[in-house]
Design a protein around this motif. Structure first.
Motif, short mmCIF file in Angstrom:
data_model
loop_
_atom_site.label_atom_id
_atom_site.label_comp_id
_atom_site.label_asym_id
_atom_site.label_seq_id
_atom_site.Cartn_x
_atom_site.Cartn_y
_atom_site.Cartn_z
N ARG A 194 0.84 -1.21 0.00
CA ARG A 194 0.00 0.00 0.00
C ARG A 194 0.87 1.25 0.00
NH1 ARG A 194 -4.00 1.28 4.94
NH2 ARG A 194 -1.97 1.71 5.88
N PHE A 195 1.99 1.22 0.73
CA PHE A 195 2.91 2.35 0.74
C PHE A 195 3.45 2.63 -0.67
CE2 PHE A 195 7.27 3.99 0.98
CZ PHE A 195 7.08 5.14 1.73
N GLY A 196 3.82 1.57 -1.37
CA GLY A 196 4.32 1.74 -2.73
C GLY A 196 3.24 2.26 -3.66
N GLY A 197 2.00 1.78 -3.47
CA GLY A 197 0.90 2.22 -4.31
C GLY A 197 0.62 3.70 -4.18
N LYS A 198 0.83 4.25 -2.99
CA LYS A 198 0.64 5.69 -2.78
C LYS A 198 1.56 6.50 -3.68
CE LYS A 198 -0.51 5.23 2.16
NZ LYS A 198 -0.03 5.51 3.53
N ASN A 199 2.71 5.92 -3.97
CA ASN A 199 3.72 6.61 -4.80
C ASN A 199 3.71 6.14 -6.25
OD1 ASN A 199 5.08 8.16 -2.58
ND2 ASN A 199 5.46 6.10 -1.81
N GLY A 200 2.65 5.40 -6.62
CA GLY A 200 2.51 4.97 -8.01
C GLY A 200 3.35 3.77 -8.39
N HIS A 201 3.79 2.98 -7.39
CA HIS A 201 4.62 1.80 -7.67
C HIS A 201 3.79 0.52 -7.44
CE1 HIS A 201 7.85 4.61 -7.81
NE2 HIS A 201 7.88 4.83 -6.50
N HIS A 202 3.93 -0.44 -8.37
CA HIS A 202 3.15 -1.68 -8.26
C HIS A 202 4.01 -2.92 -8.45
CE1 HIS A 202 0.39 1.59 -9.45
NE2 HIS A 202 -0.43 1.02 -8.58
N SER A 203 5.30 -2.78 -8.24
CA SER A 203 6.21 -3.93 -8.28
C SER A 203 7.32 -3.69 -7.28
CB SER A 203 6.78 -4.15 -9.68
OG SER A 203 7.53 -3.02 -10.11
N THR A 204 7.88 -4.77 -6.75
CA THR A 204 8.79 -4.65 -5.61
C THR A 204 10.08 -3.86 -5.88
OG1 THR A 204 9.64 -6.85 -6.14
CG2 THR A 204 7.97 -6.70 -4.41
N PRO A 205 10.66 -3.86 -7.08
CA PRO A 205 11.89 -3.07 -7.24
C PRO A 205 11.70 -1.60 -6.87
CG PRO A 205 11.66 -4.56 -9.09
CD PRO A 205 10.39 -4.66 -8.31
N MET A 206 10.64 -1.00 -7.39
CA MET A 206 10.44 0.42 -7.13
C MET A 206 9.75 0.67 -5.79
SD MET A 206 12.05 1.60 -9.51
CE MET A 206 12.68 1.11 -11.11
N ILE A 207 8.98 -0.31 -5.31
CA ILE A 207 8.38 -0.17 -3.97
C ILE A 207 9.48 -0.13 -2.93
CG2 ILE A 207 7.00 -1.33 -2.20
CD1 ILE A 207 5.17 -2.37 -4.38
N LEU A 208 10.42 -1.08 -3.00
CA LEU A 208 11.52 -1.11 -2.04
C LEU A 208 12.42 0.10 -2.20
CD1 LEU A 208 10.46 -3.95 -1.48
CD2 LEU A 208 12.81 -4.78 -1.54
N ASP A 209 12.60 0.56 -3.43
CA ASP A 209 13.44 1.74 -3.70
C ASP A 209 12.84 2.98 -3.05
OD1 ASP A 209 15.69 2.98 -5.20
OD2 ASP A 209 14.07 4.02 -6.25
N SER A 210 11.49 3.04 -2.97
CA SER A 210 10.84 4.20 -2.38
C SER A 210 10.93 4.22 -0.85
CB SER A 210 9.37 4.24 -2.80
OG SER A 210 8.65 3.16 -2.23
N MET A 211 11.35 3.09 -0.26
CA MET A 211 11.43 3.00 1.20
C MET A 211 12.77 3.44 1.75
SD MET A 211 9.43 -0.63 1.71
CE MET A 211 9.44 -0.57 3.50
N ASP A 212 13.78 3.52 0.88
CA ASP A 212 15.11 3.95 1.31
C ASP A 212 15.86 4.47 0.09
OD1 ASP A 212 17.18 3.92 3.60
OD2 ASP A 212 18.26 2.91 1.98
N LYS A 213 16.74 5.45 0.30
CA LYS A 213 17.41 6.12 -0.82
C LYS A 213 18.53 5.30 -1.46
CE LYS A 213 16.40 10.78 0.89
NZ LYS A 213 16.97 12.08 1.35
N ARG A 214 19.03 4.27 -0.76
CA ARG A 214 20.15 3.50 -1.30
C ARG A 214 19.72 2.66 -2.50
NH1 ARG A 214 22.14 2.48 4.78
NH2 ARG A 214 19.94 2.99 5.04
N LYS A 215 20.59 2.62 -3.52
CA LYS A 215 20.27 1.96 -4.79
C LYS A 215 20.11 0.45 -4.65
CE LYS A 215 22.76 5.40 -7.54
NZ LYS A 215 23.87 5.63 -8.50
N LEU A 216 20.69 -0.12 -3.59
CA LEU A 216 20.69 -1.57 -3.42
C LEU A 216 19.28 -2.16 -3.42
CD1 LEU A 216 21.97 -4.32 -2.42
CD2 LEU A 216 21.64 -3.42 -0.09
N TRP A 217 18.33 -1.43 -2.81
CA TRP A 217 17.02 -2.02 -2.54
C TRP A 217 16.23 -2.37 -3.79
CZ3 TRP A 217 17.14 -4.02 1.89
CH2 TRP A 217 17.83 -3.40 2.93
N LYS A 218 16.37 -1.55 -4.83
CA LYS A 218 15.58 -1.88 -6.03
C LYS A 218 16.09 -3.16 -6.68
CE LYS A 218 18.03 1.43 -9.03
NZ LYS A 218 18.52 2.36 -7.98
N TYR A 219 17.38 -3.48 -6.47
CA TYR A 219 17.90 -4.73 -7.03
C TYR A 219 17.55 -5.94 -6.15
CZ TYR A 219 20.25 -1.62 -10.22
OH TYR A 219 20.49 -0.67 -11.18
N ILE A 220 17.38 -5.68 -4.84
CA ILE A 220 16.79 -6.73 -3.99
C ILE A 220 15.36 -6.99 -4.44
CG2 ILE A 220 16.03 -7.32 -1.66
CD1 ILE A 220 19.03 -7.46 -1.96
#
Length: 588
Positions: free
Chosen positions: A68-94
């Motif tokens: 739901r947090f990712g959806g608020k920011n227009g994200h519907h897949s985990t790479p960009m959802i996780l990326d929106s939770m922290d500024k480090r680039k690592l998370w979108k690749y997780i």
């Protein structure tokens, strides 16, 4: 509001049913009962419930709130959802694992799902009518060996059906499928469970009462409860059954409105899955098998083929014993139930892929759905063509087991310790229709990460053995040693001599495998053991045949290694697309 958000859920009931359908899969009916029997019977429910409460429910809260947090920011897949939770680039690749896992699992899961469609057809066509247990068991072996083009046809048909439903969107496709599939699944399951537990000894060929199977399943063996393998099995079942760590829950939840409840929804979907698994899943397969084969026969069947063997090699024959319309309806109900359990899960696997393509590259809904279907077709082809060479199992292990645990472990660390439990707890409780007990705040921050870390690191020895092909190498050593084969022949002979339906004439060279197939006096456990015994007797003193067996195992190792490369390339390909999407977003 993005185009993907505008095609969100039509109703809360549809959302909960779709989420439950995502969780309720083939494992609820084919895997759970076998896991329970192999890990302490009724005692298994204790670690199962502990893992459900301390790992399953917390992770459902986490994945729903992340989505739901990712959806608020227009994200519907985990790479960009996780990326929106922290500024480090690592998370979108997780977050790549949240797309990779869905594609890789769908690649083999849709094939398994297509078996159920085929068996519905064969049940209606009375293919199994009048067949011996051996013939019914051989049908499955011939089917996965591609002795005809039929498996390919049903597999493609299943892929087309999945893709067509996905192309209709969430409310118009996935939600409607869940509203039809889940009620029918429950109706079919209730009918089969009632019929299973009311089986009476001496009626329709049954040897024991069906309730004897439930007694056996739920009789606790408390001496096993402290064994680490039992707890690992329970934790693994929770992952497998709730679809945790896949990325599909986050995707579904990303289409929930920002102030809508997620806490009660998560609990509802989780407990509905638990009901289907523990109540219905337990009350069908085991009572029927015990009613006709007894406890020893059931153990033989489980050791040979597990839940898949029971579900596809044994039950079609047993339904025939019920006779006429009842037998046909039972077969349709069983395989129809499995089909609905399968398709509601496989549809969930398509939505994260579609969400990513729509969000990041502006694809239309239909185009994204058909691309998912095409990729699954290409990825799944090796699992179909080389099923007997272990490719299917290789996909299942790396994508359907290891990937889930790894992603969930990293995800809980991100949520609790990087994003922060304070913000995370606010996200869980915002708009909640229930009071979430504060103890879960402590559990999510400390207990769940510790449990997940234990499960992950305790899996390392098994992962090492898998990488080194330990079981395959043990087979090579076995076939290389005539003495080892003779010892196995002796062990199997002792077991065979305890079988009431065994006769020494069955092992004579003049008694062919086709005669075994047609023999209606043999139950399936004896039949399968006889096939193994005759095979070993044939090769024990024949170096050429033994070398042929060794060559088969080495061929399987080769195909498994190729499939691993295939999976790595898939992950890297998705990671590259995520990189392109990130560059594109940065430019904007």
């Amino acid at each position: 509001m993005t185009k993907t958000q505008s095609s969100g859920w039509g109703s809360r009931v549809g959302l909960v049913l779709a989420m439950a359908g995502n969780a309720v899969g083939l494992g609820n009916f084919l895997r759970f009962p076998v896991q329970a029997i192999e890990n302490g019977g009724g005692a298994f429910i204790i670690p199962y419930l502990v893992c459900f409460l301390f790992m399953g429910i917390p992770l459902l809260f986490v994945e729903w709130s992340i989505g739901r947090f990712g959806g608020k920011n227009g994200h519907h897949s985990t790479p960009m959802i996780l990326d929106s939770m922290d500024k480090r680039k690592l998370w979108k690749y997780i977050g790549v694992f949240g797309i990779f896992t869905n594609l890789a699992v769908a690649a083999y899961y849709c094939y398994l799902e297509s078996w159920t469609l085929s068996y519905v057809w064969h049940t209606i066509a009375d293919t199994f009518g009048g067949q011996s247990q051996g013939q019914v068991a051989s049908f499955f072996g011939n089917y996965v060996s591609l002795n005809s083009i039929e498996p390919i046809i049903f597999w493609i048909l299943c892929l087309l059906l999945n893709t067509w439903i996905l192309s209709k969107g969430l409310s118009g496709g996935v939600e409607k499928a869940a509203k039809i599939g889940m009620p029918l699944l429950l109706i079919f399951g209730a009918f089969l469970a009632y019929k299973a537990v009311t089986i009476q000894a001496g009626e329709q060929g049954a040897i024991y009462d069906g309730l004897k199977g439930l007694d056996f399943l739920w009789t606790p063996k408390f001496d096993t409860i402290w064994e680490p393998k039992v707890w690992l099995a329970a934790a693994g079942q929770i992952f497998f059954t709730l679809s945790i760590g896949m990325g599909s829950i986050q995707c579904y939840a990303s289409y929930v409105k920002k102030n809508d409840d997620i806490a009660l929804n998560a609990m509802s979907a989780g407990w509905m899955n638990g009901f289907v698994e523990v109540v219905l899943g337990s009350a069908i397969l085991i009572p029927i098998a015990v009613g006709y084969f007894g406890i020893d026969g059931l153990k033989d069947l489980i050791s040979d083929g597990g839940g898949l063997g029971l579900g596809f090699k044994t039950l079609p024959y047993l339904f025939e014993q019920w006779g006429g319309v009842l037998g046909v309806f039972a077969g349709v109900a069983w395989f129809g139930l499995l089909f609905f359990a399968g398709i509601t899960s496989s549809l969930a696997m398509g939505t994260p892929v579609m969400g990513f393509l729509q969000d990041e590259f502006g694809w239309k809904e239909k185009n994204a759905a058909w691309m998912f279907g095409f990729v699954v077709l290409i990825l799944g082809l090796p699992t179909v063509l080389f099923f007997n060479n272990g490719v299917f199992d290789e996909y299942d292990y790396w994508a359907g087991t290891v990937s889930l645990v790894f992603f969930a472990f990293i995800e809980i660390i991100l949520f609790s310790w990087v994003f922060g439990i304070k913000k995370g707890w606010q996200e869980i409780t915002e708009g909640a229709d229930i009071k979430v007990p504060n103890i879960f705040k402590f559990i999510i921050k400390f207990i769940t990460p510790l449990l997940l870390g234990w499960v992950f690191f305790a899996s390392f020895p098994g992962i090492k053995d898998e990488i080194n092909h330990k079981k395959s190498n043990e087979k090579i050593n076995f076939f290389s040693s005539p003495n080892a084969i003779k010892l196995k022949i002796t062990e199997q002979q002792k077991v065979l001599e305890t079988k009431k339906d065994f006769s020494p004439k069955y092992l004579e060279p003049s008694f062919s495998n086709s005669q075994l197939d047609l023999n209606k006096k043999l139950n399936v456990s004896t039949y399968l053991l006889l096939k193994k015994q005759k095979d070993l007797l044939e090769i024990v003193d024949n170096p050429t045949l033994r070398n042929g067996k060794i060559a088969e195992v080495r061929k399987s190792i080769f195909y498994k290694n190729i499939s691993r490369v295939f999976l790595v390339i898939l992950w890297l390909g998705i990671a590259y697309l995520v990189h392109l999407a990130a560059v594109k977003r940065k430019k904007k």
